[in-house]
Design a protein around this motif. Structure first.
Motif, mmCIF file in Angstrom:
data_model
loop_
_atom_site.group_PDB
_atom_site.id
_atom_site.type_symbol
_atom_site.label_atom_id
_atom_site.label_comp_id
_atom_site.label_asym_id
_atom_site.label_seq_id
_atom_site.Cartn_x
_atom_site.Cartn_y
_atom_site.Cartn_z
ATOM 1 N N SER A 15 27.233 122.196 32.481
ATOM 2 C CA SER A 15 25.909 122.733 32.188
ATOM 3 C C SER A 15 25.962 123.990 31.331
ATOM 4 N N PHE A 16 27.055 124.750 31.433
ATOM 5 C CA PHE A 16 27.145 125.952 30.609
ATOM 6 C C PHE A 16 27.298 125.590 29.124
ATOM 7 N N ILE A 17 28.269 124.699 28.849
ATOM 8 C CA ILE A 17 28.484 124.304 27.451
ATOM 9 C C ILE A 17 27.253 123.582 26.906
ATOM 10 N N GLN A 18 26.669 122.735 27.742
ATOM 11 C CA GLN A 18 25.484 122.009 27.288
ATOM 12 C C GLN A 18 24.352 122.968 26.953
ATOM 13 N N SER A 19 24.182 124.033 27.760
ATOM 14 C CA SER A 19 23.124 125.000 27.453
ATOM 15 C C SER A 19 23.354 125.640 26.095
ATOM 16 N N LEU A 21 25.049 124.486 23.548
ATOM 17 C CA LEU A 21 24.838 123.540 22.458
ATOM 18 C C LEU A 21 23.361 123.214 22.272
ATOM 19 N N LEU A 22 22.644 123.039 23.374
ATOM 20 C CA LEU A 22 21.212 122.746 23.253
ATOM 21 C C LEU A 22 20.506 123.898 22.551
ATOM 22 N N LEU A 23 20.851 125.131 22.945
ATOM 23 C CA LEU A 23 20.259 126.291 22.293
ATOM 24 C C LEU A 23 20.594 126.273 20.806
ATOM 25 N N GLY A 24 21.860 125.958 20.495
ATOM 26 C CA GLY A 24 22.274 125.886 19.095
ATOM 27 C C GLY A 24 21.439 124.886 18.316
ATOM 28 N N PHE A 25 21.223 123.703 18.883
ATOM 29 C CA PHE A 25 20.459 122.694 18.157
ATOM 30 C C PHE A 25 18.989 123.072 18.030
ATOM 31 N N ILE A 26 18.440 123.715 19.078
ATOM 32 C CA ILE A 26 17.042 124.154 18.971
ATOM 33 C C ILE A 26 16.919 125.171 17.838
ATOM 34 N N ILE A 58 13.722 121.687 24.579
ATOM 35 C CA ILE A 58 13.501 122.911 25.356
ATOM 36 C C ILE A 58 13.538 122.668 26.876
ATOM 37 N N PRO A 59 12.802 121.650 27.400
ATOM 38 C CA PRO A 59 12.939 121.414 28.846
ATOM 39 C C PRO A 59 14.363 121.079 29.262
ATOM 40 N N MET A 60 15.101 120.386 28.400
ATOM 41 C CA MET A 60 16.505 120.088 28.729
ATOM 42 C C MET A 60 17.309 121.370 28.853
ATOM 43 N N LEU A 61 17.056 122.302 27.914
ATOM 44 C CA LEU A 61 17.769 123.579 27.964
ATOM 45 C C LEU A 61 17.443 124.315 29.260
ATOM 46 N N ILE A 62 16.155 124.331 29.605
ATOM 47 C CA ILE A 62 15.743 125.060 30.816
ATOM 48 C C ILE A 62 16.450 124.480 32.039
ATOM 49 N N ILE A 63 16.454 123.151 32.138
ATOM 50 C CA ILE A 63 17.099 122.518 33.290
ATOM 51 C C ILE A 63 18.589 122.841 33.328
ATOM 52 N N ASN B 198 22.334 114.832 29.953
ATOM 53 C CA ASN B 198 23.717 114.345 30.041
ATOM 54 C C ASN B 198 23.948 113.165 29.119
ATOM 55 N N GLU B 199 22.975 112.272 29.087
ATOM 56 C CA GLU B 199 23.146 111.077 28.260
ATOM 57 C C GLU B 199 23.073 111.428 26.784
ATOM 58 N N PHE B 200 22.259 112.453 26.468
ATOM 59 C CA PHE B 200 22.198 112.927 25.090
ATOM 60 C C PHE B 200 23.585 113.344 24.616
ATOM 61 N N PHE B 201 24.310 114.069 25.470
ATOM 62 C CA PHE B 201 25.641 114.510 25.054
ATOM 63 C C PHE B 201 26.629 113.355 25.038
ATOM 64 N N GLU B 202 26.465 112.438 25.972
ATOM 65 C CA GLU B 202 27.389 111.301 26.029
ATOM 66 C C GLU B 202 27.248 110.414 24.793
ATOM 67 N N MET B 203 26.005 110.050 24.458
ATOM 68 C CA MET B 203 25.760 109.133 23.345
ATOM 69 C C MET B 203 25.762 109.877 22.013
ATOM 70 N N GLY B 204 25.251 111.113 22.032
ATOM 71 C CA GLY B 204 25.189 111.890 20.807
ATOM 72 C C GLY B 204 26.562 112.079 20.187
ATOM 73 N N LYS B 205 27.561 112.249 21.048
ATOM 74 C CA LYS B 205 28.937 112.406 20.576
ATOM 75 C C LYS B 205 29.328 111.265 19.647
ATOM 76 N N TYR B 206 29.025 110.029 20.078
ATOM 77 C CA TYR B 206 29.407 108.875 19.264
ATOM 78 C C TYR B 206 28.546 108.752 18.023
ATOM 79 N N LEU B 207 27.250 109.026 18.195
ATOM 80 C CA LEU B 207 26.369 108.979 17.024
ATOM 81 C C LEU B 207 26.849 109.975 15.976
ATOM 82 N N PHE B 208 27.225 111.176 16.421
ATOM 83 C CA PHE B 208 27.608 112.221 15.476
ATOM 84 C C PHE B 208 28.929 111.874 14.795
#
Lengths: 260, 318
Positions: A15-19, A21-26, A58-63, B198-208
């Motif tokens: 969840s840390f890395i995902q946050s 990256l999500l922030l980066g993409f936003i 944005i909701p994904m980032l918050i979660i 989670n699925e965004f990161f799982e599938m996005g990896k391959y798409l990217f």
């Protein structure tokens, strides 16, 4: 159900890395949108979808940010092997997007995409082409080729040059030299984009003029000239004989979006 | 001599820099274009996961496999999706109990047999409206036949086991639906968003990664190489199918690319390009390999290649 690994989540779970990256993409998408760079990547009519997508992030980032504090299932079934490796493509994209500043396709790509005016269109396929611009063009004293009529106008001149010999034409585009052009010949080209720049196709017309050799590939020119027949590769080819020429800055909208 | 070397390196540096710029632009444009579709599909997939139970879905689909394949072929008319985000949705549908052949038929047909793509193709081939019918017809035939063949030869779901797909929502609702459905609505919404992420990161990896390879091949494969093959009634088909596989553009846009080859290529090869590309290309093959057993993906690709190229060959020689 398959047995699950019940490790305790660590601080460095996904969840840390995902946050991050999500922030980066936003930030990336919002920045491209606010600075009006999106039309350099996709057809403007799809911008609304991109805006929707960063609002959905944005909701994904918050979660993800709240994830460690939420009481839900992660304490039981943690996401195992959160190796950083699977996030590498996302980092590469973000780094490339922010580190490479230029954002317009340059003339290098024309040769691998293939220029339209050098394709040998067979005679009978031309006869079936619709010619929506022909009546209007025959009445004009100078044919002005703009963003709005670019594709149709360039096809019209390349496919039916006989109807336009002696006509004045005004257009802008960047310089590109295909192998086999004489020293005073260039093509003036623009990229035509349907959905996104991945499907861009270079469209151009051949031009002839004395001082064209001073302009390297990729220079944007605004020219006026007269349609006439010339030779390319020992074949007759329509050319615009340049009467006046002006070097210009790259336009705000470098691509042509037809059918919008 | 030194001057020559230094000017040569400058030119080389400028060229590589220009290529890098073009690579970045094409890559980002594929990603920005596909992003909303990927996002929508992972959201739909996680909504399906959290809000639709296996039983209700199983009641809707017909018991007869043949009938379900036929319906699946035409579902795209109702849900105009592009191929960018098909795989996550199909995986979820199969997990929810849709039979494998119907799921695959849906995955193959929906990105082509839908109103958006039909209109785009008609736009691109204004002087040759037959192409639209050929494209939709061949896509339907390929999807239907693939569905039938899979129905005969593959019995299971062919999905990789859950433990192999790490992103798999380990939701409170998912595994225990049968026992107790006491998840509150807020919890369900939280879980939906978390699964989507989670699925965004799982599938996005391959798409990217697919988008990177696609962008790279646009820059390195020269146009002339393709054009020389254009009029050969068999080789042109192979060339266009390979091209479609590598450039990985979305099914709503590929008709315009095909139209740019109209003058130099046989009609069959253009149809093959526009049918094969949305079904199998670099950006979704990685997602397929991640979702299904490798043996199954290889068989699927072979079946599609054979069906596509023979249909295109028939078009060329008739």
């Amino acid at each position: 159900m398959t047995p699950r690994n019940r490790k305790k989540p660590t601080l460095y779970n996904g969840s840390f890395i995902q946050s991050v990256l999500l922030l980066g993409f936003i930030i990336l998408l919002a920045w491209l949108d606010i600075t009006r760079q999106l039309p350099l990547y996709i057809n403007p009519k799809f911008i609304i979808l991109t805006e929707l997508s960063y609002f959905l992030l944005i909701p994904m980032l918050i979660i993800q940010v709240l994830d460690p504090f939420l009481p839900a299932r992660n304490t039981e079934h943690c996401h195992t092997h959160t190796s950083i490796g699977k996030y590498v493509p996302f980092f590469i994209i973000l780094i490339l997007a922010f580190a490479v500043p230029e954002n317009t396709l340059n003339a290098n790509l024309v040769s691998s995409k293939g220029l339209n005016s050098q394709s040998n269109v067979t005679a009978n396929s031309i006869q079936d082409l619709p010619r929506p611009l022909a009546p209007a063009f025959s009445k004009m004293s100078t044919i002005k080729i703009t963003n709005l009529n670019y594709t149709e106008a360039v096809c019209e001149i390349n496919n039916f040059p006989q109807d336009y010999i002696g006509k004045k034409v005004a257009l802008t585009g960047f310089v590109f030299r295909s192998p086999g052009l004489a020293t005073n010949q260039i093509s003036l080209v623009r990229y035509v984009v349907m959905c996104c720049t991945a499907d861009s196709l270079p469209y151009g017309v051949m031009c002839e003029g004395a001082d064209t050799e001073n302009y390297p590939d990729g220079t944007w020119l605004s020219i006026e000239g007269v349609v006439q027949m010339s030779k390319y590769d020992d074949k007759d080819a329509p050319t615009i004989k340049i009467t006046s020429l002006q070097k210009i800055e790259e336009p705000q909208e470098p691509y042509v979006f037809p059918y919008n | 001599m030194e001057y020559l070397v230094s000017s040569f390196t400058t030119i080389w540096n400028i060229t590589t820099w220009n290529q890098l710029v073009n690579f970045k632009i094409i890559l980002l444009s594929i990603i920005i274009e596909a992003f909303p579709f990927l996002l929508l599909s992972v959201i739909i997939s996680s909504l399906l996961n959290n809000f639709v139970s296996e039983n209700s879905l199983r009641n809707i689909i017909p018991k007869d496999n043949l009938l379900s394949i036929i319906i699946a072929c035409f579902l795209g008319l109702l849900f105009p999706v592009c191929d960018c985000g098909m795989v996550p949705i199909v995986r979820r549908l199969i997990l929810k109990g849709i039979p494998l052949p119907a799921g695959i038929a849906f995955m193959l047909a929906a990105p082509i047999v839908n109103p958006v793509v039909g209109t785009a193709t008609a736009f691109a081939f204004q002087n040759n409206s037959n192409v639209v019918l050929l494209r939709l017809g061949v896509a339907l035939i390929v999807a239907f036949c693939t569905g039938i063949i899979i129905n005969v030869f593959f019995k299971g779901s062919e999905l990789k086991a859950l433990s192999q797909i790490q992103s798999h929502a380990h939701g409170c609702c998912q595994h225990v639906t049968a026992n107790h459905i006491d998840c509150s609505l807020t919890n369900k919404i939280f879980n939906t968003i978390r699964d989507a992420s989670n699925e965004f990161f799982e599938m996005g990896k391959y798409l990217f990664m697919g988008a990177m390879l696609g962008a790279l091949s646009q820059i390195v494969v020269p146009h002339e190489m393709l054009v020389t093959l254009g009029q050969h009634s068999f080789l042109s088909i192979g060339a266009m199918m390979l091209f479609a596989f590598f450039i990985s553009v979305c099914s709503a846009a590929d008709a315009f690319i095909a139209a740019s080859f109209n003058a130099n290529f046989t009609v069959g090869s253009l149809v093959a390009f526009m049918v094969f590309g949305p079904m199998i290309d670099l950006k979704n093959i990685l997602m397929l390999l991640h979702t299904f057993h490798t043996r199954f993906v290889v068989c699927l690709i072979l079946i599609i290649i054979i069906l596509c190229s023979s249909a295109a060959y028939i078009i060329n020689i008739v």
